[in-house]
Design a protein around this motif. Structure first.
Motif, PDB file in Angstrom:
ATOM      1  N   ASP A  28       0.862  -1.193   0.000  1.00 54.86           N
ATOM      2  CA  ASP A  28       0.000   0.000   0.000  1.00 54.86           C
ATOM      3  C   ASP A  28       0.894   1.238   0.000  1.00 54.86           C
ATOM      4  O   ASP A  28       2.022   1.191   0.487  1.00 54.86           O
ATOM      5  CB  ASP A  28      -0.833   0.076   1.291  1.00 54.86           C
ATOM      6  N   ASP A  42      -3.949  -8.154   5.757  1.00 48.69           N
ATOM      7  CA  ASP A  42      -3.485  -7.452   4.555  1.00 48.69           C
ATOM      8  C   ASP A  42      -2.803  -6.157   5.011  1.00 48.69           C
ATOM      9  O   ASP A  42      -2.888  -5.779   6.181  1.00 48.69           O
ATOM     10  CB  ASP A  42      -4.720  -7.142   3.679  1.00 48.69           C
ATOM     11  N   ASN A  43      -2.151  -5.483   4.096  1.00 45.55           N
ATOM     12  CA  ASN A  43      -1.632  -4.143   4.376  1.00 45.55           C
ATOM     13  C   ASN A  43      -2.827  -3.227   4.642  1.00 45.55           C
ATOM     14  O   ASN A  43      -3.886  -3.396   4.044  1.00 45.55           O
ATOM     15  CB  ASN A  43      -0.851  -3.597   3.180  1.00 45.55           C
ATOM     16  N   ASP A 101      -8.466  -1.914   1.196  1.00 47.35           N
ATOM     17  CA  ASP A 101      -9.323  -3.015   1.658  1.00 47.35           C
ATOM     18  C   ASP A 101      -8.766  -3.712   2.898  1.00 47.35           C
ATOM     19  O   ASP A 101      -9.507  -4.425   3.578  1.00 47.35           O
ATOM     20  CB  ASP A 101      -9.563  -4.030   0.533  1.00 47.35           C
ATOM     21  N   GLY A 102      -7.482  -3.498   3.216  1.00 45.29           N
ATOM     22  CA  GLY A 102      -6.938  -4.054   4.462  1.00 45.29           C
ATOM     23  C   GLY A 102      -7.652  -3.483   5.679  1.00 45.29           C
ATOM     24  O   GLY A 102      -7.755  -4.128   6.719  1.00 45.29           O
ATOM     25  N   ASP A 137      -3.218   0.487  -3.595  1.00 44.93           N
ATOM     26  CA  ASP A 137      -3.004  -0.852  -3.035  1.00 44.93           C
ATOM     27  C   ASP A 137      -2.426  -1.710  -4.150  1.00 44.93           C
ATOM     28  O   ASP A 137      -3.140  -2.139  -5.049  1.00 44.93           O
ATOM     29  CB  ASP A 137      -4.359  -1.377  -2.538  1.00 44.93           C
TER      30      ASP A 137
HETATM   31 MN    MN Z   1      -5.177  -4.780   0.002  1.00 48.31          MN
END
Ligand code: MN
Length: 263
Positions: A20, A238-239, A194-195, A38
């Motif tokens: 990200d 996730d990031n 989305d993380g 991302d």
């Molecule tokens: Mn992501």
């Protein structure tokens, strides 16, 4: 323009690298940009893609705005250029082949907001205790959500939630969404990858902004780090990146906005 911004990015608890990236900066004379990207791809390709997207935006957007072109056209052009650049770099070198990225760029210009968007990062607007998602998720799950086949909870745990239907670096022809909104004093704009959004609901984002605003004024700067911490507590798969900006309440009309500097 004076804008209070809280920003945070984190690798999360499972990934080796943070692919990200974000860019949050004042632009001359009365604008702000809040952008997240991302990245995805093998080895370091994801980092390269997200960085190239934001670098291209940073090079293209200010000069376009200075030429007094419509903000919407400037955002579209910058995002199209970023797509071309990522495809170009991917063609040249094997390890960068197939890299891609989302890009969600919020431009606050005087009392107006434009959002240029491709992928499944999100922009939200919080006003009077209501949070509204300004972007559509360009993902398989986003399409299921819009079709009413699943709800927000279902989307957050869906096994295909990372599959994009639109992104930078995927193909030469790219359709860019641009939305715009008139802003009111006290509005809060949030941009996140989305993380964050797959682990923290929009209602929770709003609640954290509300809590911080109820504390001392300096607490606002802690909103983004607190949201990142919450996503990490819930797994941090996730990031995680989030930018939160507050439109000041204590200014009347347009007067003086142009004369103010960023923080
Ligand atoms: Mn992501």
């Amino acid at each position: 323009m004076r804008l209070e911004v809280s920003a945070a990015t984190d690798v999360g608890r499972w990934r080796q690298r943070n692919e990200d990236a974000y860019w949050a900066a004042p632009l001359d004379p009365a604008a702000w940009v809040l952008a997240v990207a991302d990245g995805m791809g093998g080895y370091q390709a994801g980092d390269v893609a997200s960085r190239v997207a934001l670098d291209t935006l940073a090079r293209s957007l200010p000069s376009c705005l200075v030429r007094h072109r419509a903000p919407e056209d400037c955002l579209r052009d910058a995002i199209a250029q970023a797509n071309e650049r990522i495809l170009e770099l991917g063609r040249g070198r094997g390890e960068l082949a197939g890299m891609g990225t989302t890009l969600t760029a919020a431009l606050v210009l005087r009392r107006h907001l434009w959002v240029g968007h491709v992928g499944d990062s999100r922009a939200y607007l919080i006003r009077d205790g209501v949070i509204r998602q300004l972007t559509e998720d360009h993902s398989v799950v986003g399409e299921l959500l819009r079709a009413g086949s699943i709800d927000e909870r279902g989307a957050m745990s869906h096994p295909q939630r990372h599959l994009l239907t639109r992104g930078l670096g995927l193909r030469p022809e790219l359709s860019v969404d641009v939305t715009d909104e008139a802003l009111l004093p006290g509005d809060v704009v949030a941009v996140a990858t989305d993380g964050l959004t797959s682990l923290v609901s929009s209602a929770e984002v709003m609640e954290h902004v509300r809590l911080a605003q109820a504390e001392r004024p300096e607490a606002f700067s802690q909103v983004a780090p607190r949201l990142v911490a919450l996503a990490n507590e819930r797994g941090g798969y996730d990031n995680i990146t989030v930018l939160i900006a507050r439109i000041p309440r204590d200014e009347t009309g347009e007067a003086g906005l142009g004369a103010e500097a960023g923080p």
